[in-house]
Design an enzyme around this catalytic site. Structure first.
Site, PDB file in Angstrom:
ATOM      1  NE  ARG A 260      -1.801  -8.170   5.983  1.00 47.12           N
ATOM      2  CZ  ARG A 260      -0.612  -8.015   5.380  1.00 47.12           C
ATOM      3  NH1 ARG A 260       0.225  -9.026   5.287  1.00 47.12           N
ATOM      4  NH2 ARG A 260      -0.255  -6.848   4.883  1.00 47.12           N
TER       5      ARG A 260
ATOM      6  CG  HIS B 171       4.447 -10.608   8.856  1.00 44.40           C
ATOM      7  ND1 HIS B 171       3.210 -10.107   9.129  1.00 44.40           N
ATOM      8  CD2 HIS B 171       4.670 -10.311   7.545  1.00 44.40           C
ATOM      9  CE1 HIS B 171       2.698  -9.536   8.054  1.00 44.40           C
ATOM     10  NE2 HIS B 171       3.581  -9.648   7.078  1.00 44.40           N
TER      11      HIS B 171
END
Ligand code: NAP
Ligand code: GLV
Length: 313
Positions: A228, A276
């Site tokens: 993250r 991502h």
């Protein structure tokens, strides 16, 4: 069984998930958020991918929330998430394999200087660097859960010395040095030529990759963040890249996604940006994982991959 399917999807993604889930569980009725809102008392389960906050409140018959994402930090940040309902996260061997591929690619590119050669190509510069062996390039993997262990095993298979750090001591996979606790982390950092982050985002792990931690790495180490964005203090990483303390960073996740156009990571010559994609949820296999849990919820069986909300993952 009436199942709410909702998430941060566009219409095509919603349709693709609905099709995959309906094929795996044809006996269920799959409802959009609007359909569920029309009959809230009849919704028995929810399959979600970071739905808008508030989506899951006011559903009195809800008995399972199944996430299509492995990380549940955004779900847990929703104060309206029903407290007593079991929450399961996505654990899918296909995702673990994808993550291992990404980490292996990044580690090999760092060890063999392939990012440096890509920079040189942009400059039209022909320059050879000494070839390094995998067995002299230690890798430290933060997180020894589903993803971290898959990554560590793949790296061991390529001959890298691998340490895997976790909160609690657990069984080590063959060839992996398993370490736990803060003191062990600080001992391992000075040896790590490559640091790969696969921690969940929790109160304890937010901002862990800061100036102090980066300074503990050997000079020129590679940093690979596949977990993250908020694990990293961006300004500290940029300073470490500019000083040469960090040689190159591979970043798949960011504080804000999409990464804002003006963010310095986009243009930094020692940063590789991915949008991502380190391990995307694969509908073909993840639908079966989700449906197995839905059937367990319906039939009173045991639910798998439950999140312990108090620890945050
Ligand atoms: P997991 O199975 O829950 O594993 C989490 C690991 O982190 C465990 O080993 C855990 O330790 C360790 N951990 C948690 N808090 C810690 C702390 N304070 N100090 C040290 N270790 C700590 O999770 P996973 O399935 O491997 O996924 C990890 C993360 O990857 C997800 O949360 C998500 O953020 C990220 N992810 C990213 C992508 C992508 O495409 N970029 C895709 C999927 C997942 P214990 O073993 O002691 O519990
Ligand atoms: C992706 O980042 C996930 O958590 O599944």
């Amino acid at each position: 069984m009436n199942v709410l399917l909702c998430g941060d999807f566009d219409a095509a993604e919603q349709a693709a998930w609905q099709q995959a889930l309906a094929a795996a569980m044809p006996e269920a009725r799959w409802w959009t958020l609007a359909e569920a809102r029309a009959r809230p008392a009849e919704v028995q389960a929810a399959v979600v991918a970071n739905p808008p906050p508030g989506s899951l409140q006011g559903l009195p018959a809800l008995r399972l929330i199944q996430s299509l994402w492995a990380g549940v930090d955004r779900l847990l940040a929703d104060a309206t998430l029903p407290a007593g309902v079991p929450l399961a996260r996505m654990v899918d061997p296909a995702m673990n394999a994808a993550m291992a591929e990404t980490a292996l690619w990044a580690t090999l590119a760092l060890q063999r200087d392939f990012f440096a050669y890509a920079r040189q190509q942009r400059q039209g510069r022909w320059q050879q660097h000494a070839q390094r062996r995998a067995d002299e390039w230690p890798v430290l993997v933060l997180g020894q859960g589903e993803m971290g262990r898959a990554v560590a095993r793949a790296l061991v298979g390529m001959g890298f010395p691998v340490s895997g750090w976790s909160r609690t001591a657990g069984p080590a996979d063959p060839g992996v040095t398993r370490i736990a606790g803060e003191a062990a982390l600080w001992q391992a950092l000075p040896r790590a030529r490559v640091l790969i982050n696969l921690l969940p985002l929790t109160a304890q792990t937010t901002g862990l990759l800061d100036a102090r931690l980066l300074a503990a790495l050997p000079r020129g180490a590679g940093v690979v963040n596949l977990a993250r964005g908020r694990h990293v203090v961006d300004a500290d990483l940029l300073a470490a890249l500019d000083s040469g303390q960090v040689g190159h960073a591979v970043l798949d996740v960011f504080h804000a996604e999409p990464l804002p156009p003006a963010h310095p990571f986009w243009t930094h010559e020692r940063v590789t940006v991915l949008p991502h994609v380190a391990a995307q949820t694969d509908e073909r296999s993840a639908a079966a994982v989700a449906v197995a849990n839905l059937r367990a919820a319906r039939d009173g069986g045991s639910l798998r991959h439950l999140v312990q909300r108090e620890r945050g993952y």
